[in-house]
Design a protein around this motif. Sequence first.
Motif, short mmCIF file in Angstrom:
data_model
loop_
_atom_site.label_atom_id
_atom_site.label_comp_id
_atom_site.label_asym_id
_atom_site.label_seq_id
_atom_site.Cartn_x
_atom_site.Cartn_y
_atom_site.Cartn_z
N UNK A 90 40.86 34.21 29.43
CA UNK A 90 41.06 35.53 30.03
C UNK A 90 40.36 35.58 31.38
N UNK A 91 41.14 35.90 32.40
CA UNK A 91 40.57 36.09 33.74
C UNK A 91 40.20 37.56 33.92
N UNK A 92 39.14 37.83 34.67
CA UNK A 92 38.70 39.21 34.86
C UNK A 92 39.68 40.00 35.73
N UNK A 93 39.52 41.33 35.69
CA UNK A 93 40.35 42.21 36.54
C UNK A 93 40.25 41.81 38.00
N UNK A 94 39.02 41.60 38.45
CA UNK A 94 38.79 41.16 39.83
C UNK A 94 38.38 39.70 39.80
N UNK A 95 39.27 38.85 40.23
CA UNK A 95 39.00 37.42 40.23
C UNK A 95 38.11 37.09 41.42
N UNK A 96 37.03 36.36 41.20
CA UNK A 96 36.15 36.01 42.32
C UNK A 96 36.92 35.22 43.40
N UNK A 97 36.61 35.52 44.63
CA UNK A 97 37.26 34.83 45.75
C UNK A 97 36.65 33.46 46.02
N UNK A 98 35.42 33.24 45.52
CA UNK A 98 34.70 32.02 45.88
C UNK A 98 34.69 30.97 44.77
N UNK A 99 35.57 31.10 43.77
CA UNK A 99 35.67 30.07 42.74
C UNK A 99 37.12 29.63 42.56
N UNK A 100 37.27 28.46 41.98
CA UNK A 100 38.60 27.99 41.64
C UNK A 100 38.58 27.54 40.19
N UNK A 125 48.91 26.77 41.03
CA UNK A 125 49.67 25.64 41.53
C UNK A 125 49.49 24.47 40.59
N UNK A 126 50.46 23.57 40.57
CA UNK A 126 50.35 22.37 39.75
C UNK A 126 51.57 22.15 38.90
N UNK A 127 51.54 21.09 38.13
CA UNK A 127 52.68 20.70 37.31
C UNK A 127 52.67 21.31 35.93
N UNK A 128 51.57 21.89 35.51
CA UNK A 128 51.47 22.53 34.20
C UNK A 128 52.22 23.86 34.19
N UNK A 129 52.64 24.27 32.99
CA UNK A 129 53.28 25.57 32.82
C UNK A 129 52.19 26.62 32.63
N UNK A 130 52.18 27.65 33.49
CA UNK A 130 51.17 28.70 33.42
C UNK A 130 51.87 30.00 33.04
N UNK A 131 51.39 30.62 31.96
CA UNK A 131 51.94 31.89 31.50
C UNK A 131 50.86 32.95 31.61
N UNK A 132 51.24 34.15 32.07
CA UNK A 132 50.30 35.25 32.28
C UNK A 132 50.69 36.43 31.40
N UNK A 133 49.67 37.11 30.84
CA UNK A 133 49.91 38.33 30.07
C UNK A 133 48.83 39.33 30.43
N UNK A 134 49.25 40.48 30.97
CA UNK A 134 48.30 41.52 31.35
C UNK A 134 47.78 42.20 30.09
N UNK A 135 46.48 42.36 30.00
CA UNK A 135 45.86 43.01 28.86
C UNK A 135 45.59 44.47 29.16
#
Length: 167
Positions: A90-100, A125-135
Amino acid sequence: MCWKSVVAACGLLLAGLSVASAQDGYLEWTDANGLVGPFAEPEADLDTDGITNLMAYAFDLAPVNDPDAWEKLPSLAFIGDPPEPVMTFVLPREIPRDVCYVVDLVTEDGKRIEIARKNGRGPWKGTGEVFRRKLEDGCTEISVEAPLDIPIPEGECPLRLRVEFLP
């Protein structure tokens, strides 16, 4: 006073502090959470739960004794027939700008192949499949699957997540 007592005392003091906004940056986050000196280092882990300061910052967790930590950090499941690895976090509401955020596939010979990368608030970005779901709380659940054309090695942890500072 022994070192463990100092760490425990700091942990009790820090447990009630709120997490600073991710838009402020890592240094502001450490200041807001009362982390100084060696306790402010990105690899420090005051409560020895295995979650470093950098991981806590990247996932909007308190640096000490966060009850929600294990719900937000990466988990690995095997889905389908044949079972394919899927990493979810789970990524936070505000994703930090200084991390990857980087998801690697670990090959049978132990090498890491990067399959997904998100630099700060940029796109995945990348070759993996990335799926997103808003909580409901505004956070985003991310699921990453390995590309179908790359063989998945036998083992317990073929996918790994790294968090790095952006240059």
